[in-house]
Write a protein that holds these residues in place. Structure first.
Motif, PDB file in Angstrom:
ATOM      1  N   GLN A  37      30.441  47.455 121.786  1.00 41.31           N
ATOM      2  CA  GLN A  37      30.235  47.523 123.237  1.00 41.31           C
ATOM      3  C   GLN A  37      29.252  46.441 123.634  1.00 41.31           C
ATOM      4  OE1 GLN A  37      28.760  51.422 124.125  1.00 41.31           O
ATOM      5  NE2 GLN A  37      26.665  50.918 123.569  1.00 41.31           N
ATOM      6  N   GLU A  41      33.463  48.367 126.702  1.00 40.05           N
ATOM      7  CA  GLU A  41      33.896  48.848 125.392  1.00 40.05           C
ATOM      8  C   GLU A  41      34.852  47.824 124.788  1.00 40.05           C
ATOM      9  OE1 GLU A  41      32.754  51.665 123.955  1.00 40.05           O
ATOM     10  OE2 GLU A  41      31.505  52.037 125.720  1.00 40.05           O
ATOM     11  N   ASP A 101      37.262  47.149 127.896  1.00 45.50           N
ATOM     12  CA  ASP A 101      37.391  48.239 128.865  1.00 45.50           C
ATOM     13  C   ASP A 101      36.150  48.237 129.753  1.00 45.50           C
ATOM     14  OD1 ASP A 101      37.405  50.720 130.225  1.00 45.50           O
ATOM     15  OD2 ASP A 101      38.580  51.632 128.609  1.00 45.50           O
ATOM     16  N   VAL A 105      40.733  44.518 123.244  1.00 46.17           N
ATOM     17  CA  VAL A 105      40.791  45.098 124.585  1.00 46.17           C
ATOM     18  C   VAL A 105      39.366  45.333 125.063  1.00 46.17           C
ATOM     19  CG1 VAL A 105      41.539  47.086 125.957  1.00 46.17           C
ATOM     20  CG2 VAL A 105      43.031  46.186 124.148  1.00 46.17           C
ATOM     21  N   LEU A 164      47.868  48.375 128.662  1.00 49.51           N
ATOM     22  CA  LEU A 164      46.510  48.475 129.200  1.00 49.51           C
ATOM     23  C   LEU A 164      46.439  49.530 130.288  1.00 49.51           C
ATOM     24  CD1 LEU A 164      45.714  44.664 129.574  1.00 49.51           C
ATOM     25  CD2 LEU A 164      44.958  46.190 127.743  1.00 49.51           C
ATOM     26  N   ASP A 165      45.272  50.167 130.383  1.00 50.07           N
ATOM     27  CA  ASP A 165      44.976  51.076 131.491  1.00 50.07           C
ATOM     28  C   ASP A 165      44.228  50.287 132.559  1.00 50.07           C
ATOM     29  OD1 ASP A 165      46.101  53.253 130.138  1.00 50.07           O
ATOM     30  OD2 ASP A 165      44.207  53.744 129.149  1.00 50.07           O
ATOM     31  N   THR A 184      35.628  50.271 132.417  1.00 48.92           N
ATOM     32  CA  THR A 184      35.557  51.479 133.245  1.00 48.92           C
ATOM     33  C   THR A 184      34.286  52.301 133.048  1.00 48.92           C
ATOM     34  OG1 THR A 184      36.825  52.749 131.606  1.00 48.92           O
ATOM     35  CG2 THR A 184      38.077  51.683 133.386  1.00 48.92           C
ATOM     36  N   GLN A 189      41.089  47.569 132.144  1.00 49.71           N
ATOM     37  CA  GLN A 189      41.116  46.966 130.812  1.00 49.71           C
ATOM     38  C   GLN A 189      41.730  45.571 130.872  1.00 49.71           C
ATOM     39  OE1 GLN A 189      43.331  49.806 128.422  1.00 49.71           O
ATOM     40  NE2 GLN A 189      41.426  50.762 127.721  1.00 49.71           N
ATOM     41  N   ARG A 190      41.242  44.698 130.008  1.00 47.08           N
ATOM     42  CA  ARG A 190      41.758  43.339 129.883  1.00 47.08           C
ATOM     43  C   ARG A 190      41.833  42.991 128.405  1.00 47.08           C
ATOM     44  NH1 ARG A 190      42.711  44.608 134.157  1.00 47.08           N
ATOM     45  NH2 ARG A 190      42.072  43.759 136.149  1.00 47.08           N
ATOM     46  N   THR A 191      42.780  42.119 128.057  1.00 44.66           N
ATOM     47  CA  THR A 191      42.866  41.656 126.673  1.00 44.66           C
ATOM     48  C   THR A 191      42.261  40.271 126.545  1.00 44.66           C
ATOM     49  OG1 THR A 191      45.079  40.780 127.087  1.00 44.66           O
ATOM     50  CG2 THR A 191      44.943  42.950 126.056  1.00 44.66           C
TER      51      THR A 191
END
Length: 129
Positions: free
Chosen positions: A31, A19, A12, A10, A71-72, A14, A75-77
């Motif tokens: 990161q 991350e 992130d 994942v 996912l929030d 944001t 976020q991407r996978t």
């Protein structure tokens, strides 16, 4: 022999940095500042994590399918693939040879281990499964 592994990660977006986490490997964290760097670091951390687990005789989990990862926002996978050289375990064996055969083989510089391995493979190939 190489073994391939593929795990979801994942990314992130944001925070200040991208991350990188792995849902199946809690200890695998990193990161990055760019997407390209994130892909490279994800691959590196996956390889290091799996090598560490193998060295410590810890289990390698089954990767979670991408559709099951929640996912929030931001976020991407991604799927991260790495190849590891499988470590071959060796067993030590003691054997007895006729003295004259041993002397002749040592004089010829024959590698006993290689010859025995080759002979065992040939013998196993000839036997029915």
């Amino acid at each position: 022999m190489k073994k391939e592994y593929c795990f979801p990660a994942v990314l992130d977006f944001t925070g200040k940095h991208i991350e990188i986490t792995f849902p199946d490997l809690d200890e695998a964290l990193s990161q990055a500042d760019t997407v390209e760097q994130a892909f490279q670091r994800a691959s590196d951390v996956l390889r290091l994590t799996l090598e560490s687990r193998i060295d410590d005789n810890e289990p390698i989990p089954t990767p979670t399918p991408l559709p099951r990862i929640e996912l929030d926002n931001g976020q991407r996978t991604i799927l991260v693939v790495c190849s590891l050289n499988e470590k071959i375990k060796y067993d030590k064996k003691t054997l007895t040879l006729p003295h004259d055969l041993n002397v002749a083989a040592e004089a010829a510089g024959i590698n006993f281990s290689q010859i025995l391995q080759r002979a065992l493979r040939e013998e196993l190939e000839q036997r029915p499964v």
